[in-house]
Scaffold this motif. Structure first.
Motif, mmCIF file in Angstrom:
data_model
loop_
_atom_site.group_PDB
_atom_site.id
_atom_site.type_symbol
_atom_site.label_atom_id
_atom_site.label_comp_id
_atom_site.label_asym_id
_atom_site.label_seq_id
_atom_site.Cartn_x
_atom_site.Cartn_y
_atom_site.Cartn_z
ATOM 1 N N GLU A 48 0.848 -1.324 0.084
ATOM 2 C CA GLU A 48 0.009 -0.100 -0.050
ATOM 3 C C GLU A 48 0.810 1.394 0.062
ATOM 4 O O GLU A 48 0.375 2.142 -0.605
ATOM 5 N N THR A 49 1.951 1.212 0.586
ATOM 6 C CA THR A 49 2.650 2.365 0.717
ATOM 7 C C THR A 49 3.659 2.703 -0.696
ATOM 8 O O THR A 49 4.460 1.921 -1.102
ATOM 9 N N ILE A 50 3.151 3.995 -1.198
ATOM 10 C CA ILE A 50 3.849 4.262 -2.468
ATOM 11 C C ILE A 50 5.378 4.986 -2.189
ATOM 12 O O ILE A 50 6.431 4.555 -3.143
ATOM 13 N N LEU A 51 5.361 5.687 -1.255
ATOM 14 C CA LEU A 51 6.877 6.218 -0.719
ATOM 15 C C LEU A 51 6.954 6.247 0.682
ATOM 16 O O LEU A 51 6.240 7.005 1.379
ATOM 17 N N ARG A 96 9.484 -1.766 14.047
ATOM 18 C CA ARG A 96 10.209 -1.558 12.463
ATOM 19 C C ARG A 96 9.010 -0.769 11.814
ATOM 20 O O ARG A 96 8.205 -1.553 11.438
ATOM 21 N N ARG A 97 9.126 0.329 11.723
ATOM 22 C CA ARG A 97 8.150 1.113 10.945
ATOM 23 C C ARG A 97 8.712 2.376 10.219
ATOM 24 O O ARG A 97 9.638 2.780 10.704
ATOM 25 N N ASN A 98 8.066 2.673 9.278
ATOM 26 C CA ASN A 98 8.459 3.836 8.248
ATOM 27 C C ASN A 98 7.247 4.636 8.272
ATOM 28 O O ASN A 98 5.912 4.300 8.533
ATOM 29 N N TYR A 99 7.432 5.826 7.871
ATOM 30 C CA TYR A 99 6.339 6.768 7.684
ATOM 31 C C TYR A 99 5.743 6.867 6.096
ATOM 32 O O TYR A 99 6.677 7.007 5.379
ATOM 33 N N PRO A 100 4.519 6.661 5.870
ATOM 34 C CA PRO A 100 4.076 6.520 4.289
ATOM 35 C C PRO A 100 3.806 7.924 4.011
ATOM 36 O O PRO A 100 2.661 8.583 4.343
#
Length: 623
Positions: free
Chosen positions: A301-304, A463-467
């Motif tokens: 789902e995460t595009i960037l 372990r997370r990133n910001y979408p």
């Protein structure tokens, strides 16, 4: 397969960009090492890496907490210390000399660095043995830098509207070059969109696993779509309040004519994103299908994404304070946000047929109720929290809700109970430190249930990133734009919003008669954005582009009565230090802050320091 990811780093020893005091009036110190930087392809690569480090992210301090923009709108209140950026915004105590979220100078510094990179990168010497490799990479680098520059301009556009459009590095020895007038909002929008459309075909559809976080085709199309949605929105589309904002030569900076076709452009741009090969994330149940998206590194789902290091600090900042949880509950969600979550039948709680009630309690099992995929029994839950949109349970911790990571699995208690004594309230102020939740709620979204800060040394890190862009945004953008362009919701608009709702098993629209009207569907889309993107740094900007901030960011905001007065507790006739006394007065909305929003606050003022050095600049409305 476990995905690898790239950390975007700025290698200071190689490129040492030192912030200049003003973008337009000081010799840029990065030029001191220009010869060294552009004589080596590895150093030039580091310049691009530095530009990536400037991408906007909805986290603070390298992923340690949620952006405090959430507390400068009707999502939450910041209570950790006085004088914060949100407090200044909420009290109207900000201006052209003091704007915590302005970012004018920093963005123009980033734009200058991007311009220099674009001017220099194609002339950087390439070792003969690497010429084949870089014949492919250099055009991609150019496309990435153009995307990043467009992103920096979008960040200025959403704050200021019309800004100077500078696409080359200015000659700092020529003072006349400092005098740059503002371009119109339409010119800025067209520049961003044209740049994105041009580079989209030059960027890969997807990067290799080890390079996730770099711009791809989807990111370019997503930025174009977001920009066009903002441009079509009431703030920028025919806003007659801004008729007097003109350059010194009389050039109008804000179009005074409403253009319905801007919504069509926005819809078409969003559809381009939807036609790519991204999919909404889903898991085993409605709660986890939403919740797990925010504490895992998922890529469908995460595009960037903006890549962040592993950390437990997000949990430290946002879990409840007391008992087994040991967090700081840094922000307090507001009752206004809680009330925006529909019943699971799809009806707003204000609808008399929704089944919502505030009386009585509920005990029962719920899958995913503690952050895991298990079925968990909840006890003595206020009926106000029964049968709500699953995104509520994935976003908010409330009285007697559960959370997996704790030494002893106990309910979260946020009502008054004994001034923080053992087994008392998990929301009472810390001893000798900052205060914790004052609203009777804490934030659950983004938190990893495997992180147990009560067992810090043995707990795993999240372990997370910001979408920066994720697919759900463009389903809702498509629905919004189609509704506005057609003057009513279309089958395609229903399908788009219902795709997002179906992820969490919310029923399809239309449900109410009003859902079939322009205004009714508009409210549905706005609310869907509100709950889908809570605590993702969307709401602060959405209420501005929709021109509703004067309503939702004005006047008192509320929480529950988790800090009762002693007289209230005594009036119950119960032991004032008992849980029973606290609960007897808890479920009562109380004002936490009275906020100020004036029309001039929709756009930010150009910093007075910039007005002083650039005689061509004119100020925004009301400042």
């Amino acid at each position: 397969m476990k995905k690898k990811y790239i950390k975007i780093l700025f290698l200071a020893a190689a490129t040492q960009f030192v912030s200049c005091t003003k973008y337009l009036d000081v010799v840029p110190s990065e030029l001191v090492t220009e010869d060294k930087v552009w004589a080596n392809i590895n150093s030039a690569n580091n310049v691009l890496a530095h530009l990536y480090s400037k991408l906007p992210t909805g986290f603070g301090n390298n992923g340690e907490y949620i952006s405090d923009e959430a507390c400068a709108t009707d999502e939450a209140i910041f209570h950790w210390y006085a004088g914060s950026g949100p407090e200044q915004y909420n009290l109207g105590a900000w201006n052209s000399g003091n704007n915590p979220y302005g970012n004018w100078e920093a963005r123009y510094q980033d734009i200058r660095k991007a311009n220099i990179f674009l001017e220099k990168i194609e002339s950087v010497p390439i070792p003969a043995e690497q010429s084949s490799k870089y014949s492919v990479l250099i055009p991609q680098y150019v496309a990435e830098a153009r995307f990043l520059r467009a992103m920096f301009y979008f960040e200025l556009f959403k704050r200021y509207g019309a800004v100077p459009l500078i696409t080359r590095s200015l000659d700092y020895t020529n003072q006349n070059e400092y005098y740059v007038a503002r371009n119109s909002t339409d010119e800025i929008v067209n520049f961003i969109v044209s740049e994105c459309n041009e580079v989209a075909g030059k960027l890969p559809d997807h990067h290799p696993d080890g390079e996730l976080g770099r711009a791809n085709k989807g990111a370019a199309l997503a930025l174009a779509a977001r920009t066009l949605l903002y441009a079509a929105s009431p703030l920028f589309n025919g806003n007659t309040k801004y008729a007097g904002v003109v350059n010194k030569d009389g050039k109008a900076l804000f179009s005074q004519t409403y253009n319905r076709d801007k919504w069509l452009r926005a819809a078409e741009a969003a559809k381009k994103v939807l036609d790519l090969d991204y999919k909404l994330y889903t898991s085993t149940d409605p709660i986890n299908s939403y919740e797990k998206l925010f504490y895992t590194r998922e890529w469908q789902e995460t595009i960037l994404p903006y890549n962040h290091p592993n950390t437990r600090m997000m949990e430290q900042y946002h879990l409840p304070y007391g008992g087994a949880f040991r967090g700081w509950s840094h922000f307090s969600p507001l009752e206004e946000l809680i009330n925006s979550y529909e019943m699971k039948n799809g009806k707003p709680i204000t609808d008399p047929t929704s089944g919502y009630t505030e009386t009585g309690t509920w005990t029962g099992a719920m899958v995913g109720a503690d952050g895991t995929t298990n079925s968990v029994t909840l006890t003595n839950i206020s009926n106000r929290y029964k049968d709500r949109d699953p995104r509520f349970y994935a976003t908010i911790s409330y009285q007697n809700s559960m959370w997996a990571a704790a030494r002893t699995r106990v309910p979260i208690r946020l009502a008054w109970w004994g001034n923080g004594q053992a087994n008392g309230s998990n929301g009472w102020p810390m001893q000798g430190g900052g205060t914790t939740s004052i609203s009777g709620y804490t934030i659950r979204k983004w938190l990893d249930p495997a992180v147990d800060i009560g067992n810090w040394n043995t707990s795993p890190e999240a372990r997370r990133n910001y979408p920066i862009f994720r697919l759900a945004e463009f389903y809702l953008a498509y629905a919004e734009a189609l509704n506005e362009y057609n003057g009513k919701p279309t089958p395609e608009a229903y399908q788009a919003i219902n795709t997002v709702r179906a992820r969490v098993s919310m029923p399809a629209l239309p449900i109410l008669a009003a859902d079939q009207t322009l205004e009714g569907f508009r409210k549905r889309v706005q609310n869907e954005n509100r709950v889908e993107f809570a605590f993702e740094a969307h709401r602060f900007w959405d209420v501005r582009r929709w021109l509703i901030a004067e309503t939702v960011n004005n006047g008192p905001v509320h929480g529950l009565n988790s800090r009762p007065m002693a007289e209230e507790l005594r009036a119950t006739g119960l032991d004032i230090n008992s849980q029973e006394a606290g609960l007897a007065v808890f479920y009562k909305p109380v004002p936490l802050q009275t906020r100020v929003f004036q029309y001039r606050h929709y756009l930010m003022p150009i910093p007075i320091s910039e007005m002083d050095v650039n005689r061509e600049l004119v100020q925004n409305y009301g400042w």
